[in-house]
Design an enzyme around this catalytic site. Structure first.
Site, PDB file in Angstrom:
ATOM      1  N   LYS A 183       2.045   3.085  -0.210  1.00 53.09           N
ATOM      2  CA  LYS A 183       3.347   3.651   0.183  1.00 53.09           C
ATOM      3  C   LYS A 183       4.304   3.445  -0.997  1.00 53.09           C
ATOM      4  CE  LYS A 183       7.080   2.081   1.780  1.00 53.09           C
ATOM      5  NZ  LYS A 183       7.966   2.940   0.977  1.00 53.09           N
ATOM      6  N   GLU A 259       4.786  -9.717  -5.393  1.00 55.20           N
ATOM      7  CA  GLU A 259       5.472  -9.709  -6.696  1.00 55.20           C
ATOM      8  C   GLU A 259       6.936  -9.425  -6.385  1.00 55.20           C
ATOM      9  OE1 GLU A 259       4.207 -10.469  -9.526  1.00 55.20           O
ATOM     10  OE2 GLU A 259       2.054 -10.313  -9.179  1.00 55.20           O
ATOM     11  N   CYS A 293      12.157  -6.527 -12.827  1.00 53.92           N
ATOM     12  CA  CYS A 293      12.077  -7.897 -12.291  1.00 53.92           C
ATOM     13  C   CYS A 293      12.062  -8.897 -13.444  1.00 53.92           C
ATOM     14  CB  CYS A 293      10.830  -8.040 -11.446  1.00 53.92           C
ATOM     15  SG  CYS A 293       9.356  -7.506 -12.328  1.00 53.92           S
ATOM     16  N   GLU A 390      20.196 -11.041  -8.584  1.00 51.34           N
ATOM     17  CA  GLU A 390      19.617 -10.090  -9.543  1.00 51.34           C
ATOM     18  C   GLU A 390      20.673  -9.024  -9.833  1.00 51.34           C
ATOM     19  OE1 GLU A 390      15.840  -8.816  -7.540  1.00 51.34           O
ATOM     20  OE2 GLU A 390      15.104  -8.784  -9.593  1.00 51.34           O
TER      21      GLU A 390
HETATM   22  P1  NAD Z   1      12.764  -3.173  -2.115  1.00 55.59           P
HETATM   23  O1  NAD Z   1      12.287  -4.501  -1.650  1.00 55.59           O
HETATM   24  O2  NAD Z   1      14.011  -2.643  -1.547  1.00 55.59           O
HETATM   25  O3  NAD Z   1      11.659  -2.059  -1.819  1.00 55.59           O
HETATM   26  C1  NAD Z   1      10.330  -2.194  -2.298  1.00 55.59           C
HETATM   27  C2  NAD Z   1       9.438  -1.325  -1.435  1.00 55.59           C
HETATM   28  O4  NAD Z   1       9.452  -1.849  -0.107  1.00 55.59           O
HETATM   29  C3  NAD Z   1       9.846   0.133  -1.325  1.00 55.59           C
HETATM   30  O5  NAD Z   1       8.685   0.928  -1.256  1.00 55.59           O
HETATM   31  C4  NAD Z   1      10.587   0.170   0.002  1.00 55.59           C
HETATM   32  O6  NAD Z   1      10.547   1.440   0.613  1.00 55.59           O
HETATM   33  C5  NAD Z   1       9.774  -0.830   0.805  1.00 55.59           C
HETATM   34  N1  NAD Z   1      10.461  -1.451   1.931  1.00 55.59           N
HETATM   35  C6  NAD Z   1      11.765  -1.795   2.038  1.00 55.59           C
HETATM   36  N2  NAD Z   1      11.992  -2.395   3.229  1.00 55.59           N
HETATM   37  C7  NAD Z   1      10.797  -2.445   3.875  1.00 55.59           C
HETATM   38  C8  NAD Z   1      10.368  -2.952   5.133  1.00 55.59           C
HETATM   39  N3  NAD Z   1      11.220  -3.538   5.969  1.00 55.59           N
HETATM   40  N4  NAD Z   1       9.065  -2.842   5.478  1.00 55.59           N
HETATM   41  C9  NAD Z   1       8.198  -2.261   4.624  1.00 55.59           C
HETATM   42  N5  NAD Z   1       8.536  -1.766   3.413  1.00 55.59           N
HETATM   43  C10 NAD Z   1       9.820  -1.856   3.046  1.00 55.59           C
HETATM   44  O7  NAD Z   1      12.800  -3.261  -3.703  1.00 55.59           O
HETATM   45  P2  NAD Z   1      13.197  -2.111  -4.733  1.00 55.59           P
HETATM   46  O8  NAD Z   1      14.677  -1.938  -4.703  1.00 55.59           O
HETATM   47  O9  NAD Z   1      12.334  -0.906  -4.574  1.00 55.59           O
HETATM   48  O10 NAD Z   1      12.751  -2.775  -6.115  1.00 55.59           O
HETATM   49  C11 NAD Z   1      13.525  -3.703  -6.776  1.00 55.59           C
HETATM   50  C12 NAD Z   1      13.039  -5.108  -6.485  1.00 55.59           C
HETATM   51  O11 NAD Z   1      11.673  -5.202  -6.820  1.00 55.59           O
HETATM   52  C13 NAD Z   1      13.745  -6.140  -7.331  1.00 55.59           C
HETATM   53  O12 NAD Z   1      14.000  -7.273  -6.542  1.00 55.59           O
HETATM   54  C14 NAD Z   1      12.712  -6.465  -8.411  1.00 55.59           C
HETATM   55  O13 NAD Z   1      12.854  -7.722  -8.998  1.00 55.59           O
HETATM   56  C15 NAD Z   1      11.449  -6.347  -7.643  1.00 55.59           C
HETATM   57  N6  NAD Z   1      10.316  -6.112  -8.534  1.00 55.59           N
HETATM   58  C16 NAD Z   1       9.427  -7.124  -8.726  1.00 55.59           C
HETATM   59  C17 NAD Z   1       8.367  -6.942  -9.602  1.00 55.59           C
HETATM   60  C18 NAD Z   1       7.383  -8.048  -9.846  1.00 55.59           C
HETATM   61  O14 NAD Z   1       6.325  -7.755 -10.370  1.00 55.59           O
HETATM   62  N7  NAD Z   1       7.674  -9.292  -9.492  1.00 55.59           N
HETATM   63  C19 NAD Z   1       8.204  -5.728 -10.273  1.00 55.59           C
HETATM   64  C20 NAD Z   1       9.122  -4.703 -10.038  1.00 55.59           C
HETATM   65  C21 NAD Z   1      10.176  -4.911  -9.152  1.00 55.59           C
END
Ligand code: NAD
Length: 487
Positions: A183, A259, A293, A390
């Site tokens: 997804k 992650e 991240c 962040e």
């Molecule tokens: P997010 O947590 O808002 O969303 C990530 C994914 O989760 C998206 O596909 C979103 O649709 C889905 N999602 C959101 N709420 C959900 C729920 N309740 N149930 C199931 N799925 C859900 O994060 P984002 O804004 O897309 O990305 C930014 C974040 O990701 C930052 O915190 C960043 O640090 C982190 N990130 C971490 C890494 C790593 O490798 N550690 C890499 C890239 C990004």
């Protein structure tokens, strides 16, 4: 939009990919994917419901047993063929990433190289899955330890690296013999759809990879995570969402890889090569317009070099050219949406209201899209919210320190622990820092650590598990032990 962009967008599938078929979503409202540089709709795509999502899991489950039995070499060759196809089409992938996510085209090309490398790396790892064999200590039996695929996996990916976050999960899952449902984030789903189409062309059997796009993440993911056919959840995204997913996964006792968020410290010591530190700072801060991240979130700089560092850094930041990432001379794109931009402004304003001073930038800019000026802020007070949250944008807060002990204390003063960076010419100090910084990864005298051959991941609230490296495939394998008594 240029004709080549229009024709690229029309070649990207707009449906769900389930069991090897492209099918419509049952959700009433289609998803409109926007260009963050203009706010205009790039493409309208299918919106899955919970029923569609469960159909994707059914397809993955039905394909699992057959896929687990395929020869590792066959799995390797499909990944390798996909790698070759993505390499041939790298300009299309880069343009698509830049269009939907906003990053400059040169960086999008970098993401294609980096993201595609996970397919090549895991194609090489597929046939190196090993176990062990030995006598038990009592000498009465032979112990055999083998690895087998954990089973159908579910991957949820973020919007910031549309290709790399998908290949970092799909590559090892497929190499290990797992089927997978993906997804992608609703903000940047197009690259994953193009990747699925490419994997289909590379000969991936039906049901091994399934992709659904939705604007109701929680409602579609919940039933999959609760379903006993699922055996593995792999997530990249924010810590609060990761925590919710871990709670759900616990009910089904799923293997999980998380992650999550980061709050990377970037330390500059009095003995550092300041020009090298500024180059590293630009990489660690501005990759992805600060939306990574791994982005340096806190610049912790020795007081004797802070003024020089801040002014050289600000000079480079203010020289960036803002605009639509697909245009050749652009070096800084927009942030992803208005919500992100408002949050960045809130953090900057709160730091300045506490006495920090703006060296360059400081606010939103541009007549359309979601642009924010590349910003450097000096004299930020320890404890400020810009240091604990962040930022996820092109803003660099600088905190000054006097002693190494104070620098380490400031660096570790966070619930996150993904990556840390330090610039020093003193090797002994570098080694001391590696020991004392609480992070899963560290870069000494560099602002970029990511590599498909390296175990990527964090400690504390930055997550669980590792992606990439020899470790990456283990996240998709179960250990099985067999005893043969010696007669
Ligand atoms: P997010 O947590 O808002 O969303 C990530 C994914 O989760 C998206 O596909 C979103 O649709 C889905 N999602 C959101 N709420 C959900 C729920 N309740 N149930 C199931 N799925 C859900 O994060 P984002 O804004 O897309 O990305 C930014 C974040 O990701 C930052 O915190 C960043 O640090 C982190 N990130 C971490 C890494 C790593 O490798 N550690 C890499 C890239 C990004």
């Amino acid at each position: 939009m240029s004709t080549s962009e229009t024709s690229l967008l029309s070649s990207v599938p707009s449906q769900l990919f389930i069991g090897g078929q492209w099918v419509d979503g049952s959700g009433s409202q289609a998803i409109e994917v926007e260009d963050p540089a203009t706010g205009k709709v790039l493409k309208t795509i299918a919106n899955a419901t919970a029923e569609d999502a469960l159909r994707a899991l059914t397809a993955a489950d039905e394909a699992q047993a057959r896929w687990a039995k395929t020869a590792p070499r066959e799995r390797a060759e499909i990944l390798r063929r996909t790698f070759e196809l993505v390499r041939e089409r790298s300009e299309e992938f880069a343009t698509l990433i830049s269009l939907e996510m906003g990053k400059p085209i040169a960086e999008a090309r970098g993401e294609v190289t980096y993201g595609n490398e996970f397919l090549r790396w895991f194609s090489e790892e597929a046939s190196r899955i090993s176990g062990r064999f030995g006598s038990n200590p009592e000498g009465t039996g032979n112990m055999l330890v083998t690895m087998r695929p954990v089973g159908p996996a579910f991957a949820i990916t973020p919007w910031n690296f549309p290709l790399a976050m998908a290949t970092r999960k799909i590559g090892p899952a497929i190499a290990a013999g797992c089927t997978i449902v993906v997804k992608p984030a609703e903000l940047t789903p197009l690259t994953t759809l193009l990747l699925a189409k490419t994997m289909q062309e590379a000969g991936l059997p039906d049901g091994v990879l399934n992709v659904f796009t939705t604007n109701s993440s929680a409602a579609t993911s919940g039933p999959i995570i609760a379903d006993s056919r699922l055996r593995k959840l792999t997530f990249t995204g924010s810590t609060p969402v990761g925590v919710k997913l871990l709670e759900q996964a616990a009910q089904n006792v799923l293997r999980t890889s998380m992650e999550l968020g980061g709050n990377a410290p970037f330390l500059v010591f009095e003995d550092a090569d300041i020009d090298a530190a500024v180059t590293g700072a630009m990489q660690a801060k501005m990759r992805n317009i600060g939306q990574a991240c791994t982005a340096a979130n806190r610049f912790i700089v020795h007081e004797s070099v802070a003024a020089e560092f801040a002014s050289k850094f600000a000079e480079k930041m203010s020289a960036l050219k803002l605009g639509r990432g697909v245009e050749a001379d652009i070096t800084c794109g927009p942030v992803i949406n208005e919500k992100a931009r408002t949050n960045i402004k809130r953090l900057v304003d709160s730091a300045t209201s506490e006495g920090a001073s703006i060296v360059t930038g400081g606010g939103a800019t541009g007549s359309e899209g979601y642009f924010f000026e590349p910003t450097v802020i000096d004299h930020v007070k320890p404890g400020s919210s810009i240091l604990s949250e962040e930022i996820f944008g092109p803003v660099a807060p600088i905190v000054r320190f006097k002693t190494e002990e104070e620098a380490v204390r400031l660096a570790n003063d966070t619930e996150y622990g993904l990556v840390s960076y330090a610039f020093t010419e003193d090797l002994k100090r570098g080694m001391r820092l590696v020991e004392s910084l609480d992070s899963g990864m560290s870069g000494i005298n560099t602002g970029l650590v990511s590599n498909a051959a390296a175990p990527f991941g964090g400690v504390k609230q930055s997550g669980l598990g590792r992606e990439g490296g020899a470790e990456g495939i283990n996240e998709y394998l179960e250990t099985r032990y067999v005893l043969f008594p010696k007669s």
